[in-house]
Design a protein around this motif. Structure first.
Motif: not given
Length: 60
Positions: A11-17, A20-23, A30-42
């Protein structure tokens, strides 16, 4: 309803938008995805857990 998801669901490795998966290390808050999503990991993990529970409910 109470839906139990797999305890190893990433759950904490997947982009909710985009899904995509990121270790992440435990220090990264802070979860930062290549799609542009940036939010608190939790918060990202909570959204993913909710979505997985809804997906499992549809299958049942």
């Amino acid at each position: 309803y109470f839906i139990k998801i797999d305890k190893w669901y990433p759950s904490s490795q997947l982009c909710s938008c985009c899904g995509s998966r990121k270790k992440l290390t435990l220090q990264e808050r802070i979860y930062k995805c290549k799609c542009g999503l940036t939010m608190d990991r939790d918060l990202n993990a909570a959204i993913n857990i909710k979505n997985e529970g809804l997906r499992l409910l549809e299958v049942a």
